[in-house]
Design a protein around this motif. Structure first.
Motif, PDB file in Angstrom:
ATOM      1  N   MET A  36       0.829  -1.205   0.000  1.00  0.00           N
ATOM      2  CA  MET A  36       0.000   0.000   0.000  1.00  0.00           C
ATOM      3  C   MET A  36       0.864   1.256   0.000  1.00  0.00           C
ATOM      4  SD  MET A  36      -3.115  -0.942  -0.254  1.00  0.00           S
ATOM      5  CE  MET A  36      -4.122   0.439   0.246  1.00  0.00           C
ATOM      6  N   ASN A  37       0.258   2.378   0.340  1.00  0.00           N
ATOM      7  CA  ASN A  37       0.891   3.661   0.056  1.00  0.00           C
ATOM      8  C   ASN A  37       1.857   4.175   1.124  1.00  0.00           C
ATOM      9  OD1 ASN A  37      -0.089   4.126  -2.445  1.00  0.00           O
ATOM     10  ND2 ASN A  37      -1.990   5.022  -1.693  1.00  0.00           N
ATOM     11  N   GLY A  38       1.793   3.642   2.333  1.00  0.00           N
ATOM     12  CA  GLY A  38       2.624   4.185   3.389  1.00  0.00           C
ATOM     13  C   GLY A  38       1.963   5.404   4.009  1.00  0.00           C
ATOM     14  N   PRO A  39       2.746   6.261   4.656  1.00  0.00           N
ATOM     15  CA  PRO A  39       2.144   7.392   5.373  1.00  0.00           C
ATOM     16  C   PRO A  39       1.485   8.387   4.423  1.00  0.00           C
ATOM     17  CG  PRO A  39       4.557   7.525   5.350  1.00  0.00           C
ATOM     18  CD  PRO A  39       4.189   6.200   4.772  1.00  0.00           C
ATOM     19  N   ALA A  40       0.537   9.159   4.953  1.00  0.00           N
ATOM     20  CA  ALA A  40      -0.192  10.135   4.136  1.00  0.00           C
ATOM     21  C   ALA A  40       0.778  11.113   3.504  1.00  0.00           C
ATOM     22  CB  ALA A  40      -1.190  10.869   5.023  1.00  0.00           C
ATOM     23  N   LYS A  41       0.559  11.411   2.219  1.00  0.00           N
ATOM     24  CA  LYS A  41       1.512  12.275   1.523  1.00  0.00           C
ATOM     25  C   LYS A  41       0.891  13.621   1.203  1.00  0.00           C
ATOM     26  CE  LYS A  41       0.041   9.874  -2.565  1.00  0.00           C
ATOM     27  NZ  LYS A  41       0.189   8.793  -3.431  1.00  0.00           N
ATOM     28  N   TYR A  42      -0.261  13.911   1.807  1.00  0.00           N
ATOM     29  CA  TYR A  42      -0.914  15.192   1.521  1.00  0.00           C
ATOM     30  C   TYR A  42      -0.538  16.223   2.576  1.00  0.00           C
ATOM     31  CZ  TYR A  42      -3.770  12.275  -1.473  1.00  0.00           C
ATOM     32  OH  TYR A  42      -4.188  11.407  -2.416  1.00  0.00           O
ATOM     33  N   PRO A  43      -0.535  17.512   2.222  1.00  0.00           N
ATOM     34  CA  PRO A  43      -0.297  18.555   3.229  1.00  0.00           C
ATOM     35  C   PRO A  43      -1.476  18.615   4.202  1.00  0.00           C
ATOM     36  CG  PRO A  43      -0.891  19.524   1.110  1.00  0.00           C
ATOM     37  CD  PRO A  43      -0.729  18.062   0.887  1.00  0.00           C
ATOM     38  N   PRO A  44      -1.280  19.248   5.395  1.00  0.00           N
ATOM     39  CA  PRO A  44      -2.382  19.333   6.362  1.00  0.00           C
ATOM     40  C   PRO A  44      -3.583  20.059   5.757  1.00  0.00           C
ATOM     41  CG  PRO A  44      -0.550  20.766   6.972  1.00  0.00           C
ATOM     42  CD  PRO A  44      -0.059  19.875   5.878  1.00  0.00           C
ATOM     43  N   ARG A  45      -4.790  19.664   6.190  1.00  0.00           N
ATOM     44  CA  ARG A  45      -5.990  20.219   5.584  1.00  0.00           C
ATOM     45  C   ARG A  45      -6.724  21.121   6.567  1.00  0.00           C
ATOM     46  NH1 ARG A  45      -9.476  15.727   4.486  1.00  0.00           N
ATOM     47  NH2 ARG A  45     -10.352  16.829   2.728  1.00  0.00           N
ATOM     48  N   GLY A  46      -7.612  21.936   6.014  1.00  0.00           N
ATOM     49  CA  GLY A  46      -8.390  22.869   6.817  1.00  0.00           C
ATOM     50  C   GLY A  46      -9.169  22.170   7.912  1.00  0.00           C
ATOM     51  N   LEU A  47      -9.642  20.947   7.586  1.00  0.00           N
ATOM     52  CA  LEU A  47     -10.465  20.191   8.530  1.00  0.00           C
ATOM     53  C   LEU A  47      -9.726  19.982   9.853  1.00  0.00           C
ATOM     54  CD1 LEU A  47     -13.139  18.545   8.775  1.00  0.00           C
ATOM     55  CD2 LEU A  47     -11.827  16.565   8.047  1.00  0.00           C
ATOM     56  N   SER A  48      -8.419  19.567   9.756  1.00  0.00           N
ATOM     57  CA  SER A  48      -7.674  19.267  10.977  1.00  0.00           C
ATOM     58  C   SER A  48      -7.284  20.544  11.715  1.00  0.00           C
ATOM     59  CB  SER A  48      -6.425  18.446  10.619  1.00  0.00           C
ATOM     60  OG  SER A  48      -5.676  19.131   9.643  1.00  0.00           O
ATOM     61  N   LYS A  49      -7.251  21.682  11.009  1.00  0.00           N
ATOM     62  CA  LYS A  49      -6.887  22.954  11.648  1.00  0.00           C
ATOM     63  C   LYS A  49      -8.129  23.745  12.076  1.00  0.00           C
ATOM     64  CE  LYS A  49      -2.445  22.706  10.338  1.00  0.00           C
ATOM     65  NZ  LYS A  49      -1.478  22.364  11.321  1.00  0.00           N
ATOM     66  N   GLY A  50      -9.315  23.180  11.812  1.00  0.00           N
ATOM     67  CA  GLY A  50     -10.545  23.882  12.176  1.00  0.00           C
ATOM     68  C   GLY A  50     -10.808  25.104  11.314  1.00  0.00           C
ATOM     69  N   LEU A  51     -10.264  25.098  10.093  1.00  0.00           N
ATOM     70  CA  LEU A  51     -10.475  26.232   9.187  1.00  0.00           C
ATOM     71  C   LEU A  51     -11.521  25.869   8.141  1.00  0.00           C
ATOM     72  CD1 LEU A  51      -6.759  27.246   8.555  1.00  0.00           C
ATOM     73  CD2 LEU A  51      -8.444  28.535   9.885  1.00  0.00           C
ATOM     74  N   ALA A  52     -12.424  26.802   7.881  1.00  0.00           N
ATOM     75  CA  ALA A  52     -13.477  26.557   6.901  1.00  0.00           C
ATOM     76  C   ALA A  52     -13.446  27.646   5.836  1.00  0.00           C
ATOM     77  CB  ALA A  52     -14.834  26.535   7.574  1.00  0.00           C
ATOM     78  N   GLY A  53     -13.687  27.245   4.589  1.00  0.00           N
ATOM     79  CA  GLY A  53     -13.813  28.220   3.513  1.00  0.00           C
ATOM     80  C   GLY A  53     -15.260  28.677   3.431  1.00  0.00           C
ATOM     81  N   CYS A  54     -15.474  29.987   3.341  1.00  0.00           N
ATOM     82  CA  CYS A  54     -16.844  30.502   3.235  1.00  0.00           C
ATOM     83  C   CYS A  54     -17.431  30.064   1.891  1.00  0.00           C
ATOM     84  CB  CYS A  54     -16.814  32.020   3.333  1.00  0.00           C
ATOM     85  SG  CYS A  54     -18.397  32.779   2.993  1.00  0.00           S
ATOM     86  N   HIS A  55     -18.694  29.587   1.923  1.00  0.00           N
ATOM     87  CA  HIS A  55     -19.312  29.107   0.691  1.00  0.00           C
ATOM     88  C   HIS A  55     -19.747  30.257  -0.214  1.00  0.00           C
ATOM     89  CE1 HIS A  55     -19.295  24.838   1.359  1.00  0.00           C
ATOM     90  NE2 HIS A  55     -19.583  25.071   2.620  1.00  0.00           N
ATOM     91  N   VAL A  56     -19.783  31.459   0.341  1.00  0.00           N
ATOM     92  CA  VAL A  56     -20.242  32.600  -0.456  1.00  0.00           C
ATOM     93  C   VAL A  56     -19.054  33.372  -1.024  1.00  0.00           C
ATOM     94  CG1 VAL A  56     -21.600  34.726  -0.425  1.00  0.00           C
ATOM     95  CG2 VAL A  56     -22.351  32.744   0.904  1.00  0.00           C
ATOM     96  N   CYS A  57     -18.122  33.815  -0.139  1.00  0.00           N
ATOM     97  CA  CYS A  57     -17.044  34.679  -0.617  1.00  0.00           C
ATOM     98  C   CYS A  57     -15.695  33.973  -0.611  1.00  0.00           C
ATOM     99  CB  CYS A  57     -16.986  35.952   0.205  1.00  0.00           C
ATOM    100  SG  CYS A  57     -16.371  35.697   1.872  1.00  0.00           S
ATOM    101  N   GLU A  58     -15.670  32.681  -0.177  1.00  0.00           N
ATOM    102  CA  GLU A  58     -14.456  31.856  -0.234  1.00  0.00           C
ATOM    103  C   GLU A  58     -13.381  32.240   0.779  1.00  0.00           C
ATOM    104  OE1 GLU A  58     -13.702  29.639  -3.344  1.00  0.00           O
ATOM    105  OE2 GLU A  58     -15.858  29.653  -3.619  1.00  0.00           O
ATOM    106  N   LYS A  59     -13.647  33.198   1.657  1.00  0.00           N
ATOM    107  CA  LYS A  59     -12.643  33.550   2.673  1.00  0.00           C
ATOM    108  C   LYS A  59     -12.468  32.383   3.640  1.00  0.00           C
ATOM    109  CE  LYS A  59     -11.685  36.883   6.363  1.00  0.00           C
ATOM    110  NZ  LYS A  59     -10.291  37.180   5.997  1.00  0.00           N
ATOM    111  N   VAL A  60     -11.214  32.086   3.959  1.00  0.00           N
ATOM    112  CA  VAL A  60     -10.914  31.004   4.901  1.00  0.00           C
ATOM    113  C   VAL A  60     -10.783  31.598   6.297  1.00  0.00           C
ATOM    114  CG1 VAL A  60      -9.245  29.230   5.534  1.00  0.00           C
ATOM    115  CG2 VAL A  60      -9.771  29.647   3.126  1.00  0.00           C
ATOM    116  N   SER A  61     -11.568  31.074   7.242  1.00  0.00           N
ATOM    117  CA  SER A  61     -11.490  31.571   8.619  1.00  0.00           C
ATOM    118  C   SER A  61     -11.752  30.420   9.581  1.00  0.00           C
ATOM    119  CB  SER A  61     -12.498  32.698   8.865  1.00  0.00           C
ATOM    120  OG  SER A  61     -13.389  32.828   7.798  1.00  0.00           O
ATOM    121  N   PRO A  62     -11.379  30.594  10.860  1.00  0.00           N
ATOM    122  CA  PRO A  62     -11.640  29.533  11.845  1.00  0.00           C
ATOM    123  C   PRO A  62     -13.135  29.263  11.951  1.00  0.00           C
ATOM    124  CG  PRO A  62     -10.220  31.232  12.764  1.00  0.00           C
ATOM    125  CD  PRO A  62     -10.712  31.757  11.463  1.00  0.00           C
ATOM    126  N   VAL A  63     -13.496  27.980  11.939  1.00  0.00           N
ATOM    127  CA  VAL A  63     -14.912  27.623  11.944  1.00  0.00           C
ATOM    128  C   VAL A  63     -15.566  28.007  13.273  1.00  0.00           C
ATOM    129  CG1 VAL A  63     -14.668  25.266  12.823  1.00  0.00           C
ATOM    130  CG2 VAL A  63     -16.488  25.803  11.186  1.00  0.00           C
TER     131      VAL A  63
END
Ligand code: ZN
Length: 220
Positions: free
Chosen positions: A1-28
């Motif tokens: 299989m693939n071994g350890p995750a090779k993706y950069p950290p995501r907004g989900l794990s940092k509690g950051l959400a992108g606004c669905h209207v204006c796309e601004k990223v801010s803490p959820v």
């Protein structure tokens, strides 16, 4: 299989959400977007259940859309009703092949493709079908593309009606099939809108994490 995750950290794990209207990223934790005031959430709430419900409703409506008359034509007192399929056959027999092909694509093929690709995406987000990030990306791209063309179906019906509108001797009224057909178009549009593609990447990451946790069978 693939071994350890090779993706950069995501907004989900940092509690950051992108606004669905204006796309601004801010803490959820803010609850609302500081720029435009819209409600913030990490994932669209209840996305999978809503999408599945809407897709099933669309699939159900697809049956009357194709079996009930889409329009009725009253010509010199004689009433003729025809379904999408009958209209298609009539155009084909009249050698209007391009129109027949457009009707086939927009009215029969695209709705079915939309329904199946949405179901497949839901199944993939639940980890029920084998997939890779490449395949997922492609299927989502196709679904988006189809969504952009979803109004073609409506245009086809409009064209169909105007094309056979032949003076005062003929009266054309939309049949119950047209209503069902409009329902299919609208339901699949809402289903595509309520699907959150981030769920696909969540599932991929879960699978990768699981694969990394298992003792590797070292035979890559
Ligand atoms: Zn915003």
């Amino acid at each position: 299989m693939n071994g350890p995750a090779k993706y950069p950290p995501r907004g989900l794990s940092k509690g950051l959400a992108g606004c669905h209207v204006c796309e601004k990223v801010s803490p959820v934790s803010l609850g609302h977007c500081p720029r435009c005031g819209s409600h913030l959430h990490l994932r669209k709430p209840d996305s999978l259940n809503r999408t599945i419900a809407l897709v099933i409703a669309a699939a159900v409506m697809y049956i009357p859309a194709n079996t009930l008359p889409i329009m009725s034509v009253r010509e010199l007192g004689v009433l003729t009703e025809s379904t999408i399929m009958q209209g298609l056959v009539q155009f084909w027999q009249a050698r209007s092949y391009p129109i027949a092909i457009v009707i086939f694509t927009a009215s029969l093929l695209i709705p079915i493709l939309k329904i199946f690709s949405l179901l497949w995406l839901c199944a993939a987000a639940k980890g029920m079908v084998p997939h890779s990030s490449k395949v997922l990306g492609r299927v989502y791209w196709v679904t988006e593309l189809l969504g952009r063309w979803s109004m073609v179906d409506i245009f086809v019906v409009a064209i169909l009606v105007t094309m056979v509108q032949l003076g005062n001797y003929m009266r054309i009224t939309p049949g119950p099939g047209a209503l069902a057909f409009a329902a299919v178009v609208i339901l699949t549009m809402f289903a595509a809108m309520s699907f959150d593609p981030k769920l696909l990447w969540d599932q991929l990451e879960r699978e990768q994490a699981e694969a990394a946790r298992q003792p590797l069978s070292e035979n890559d």
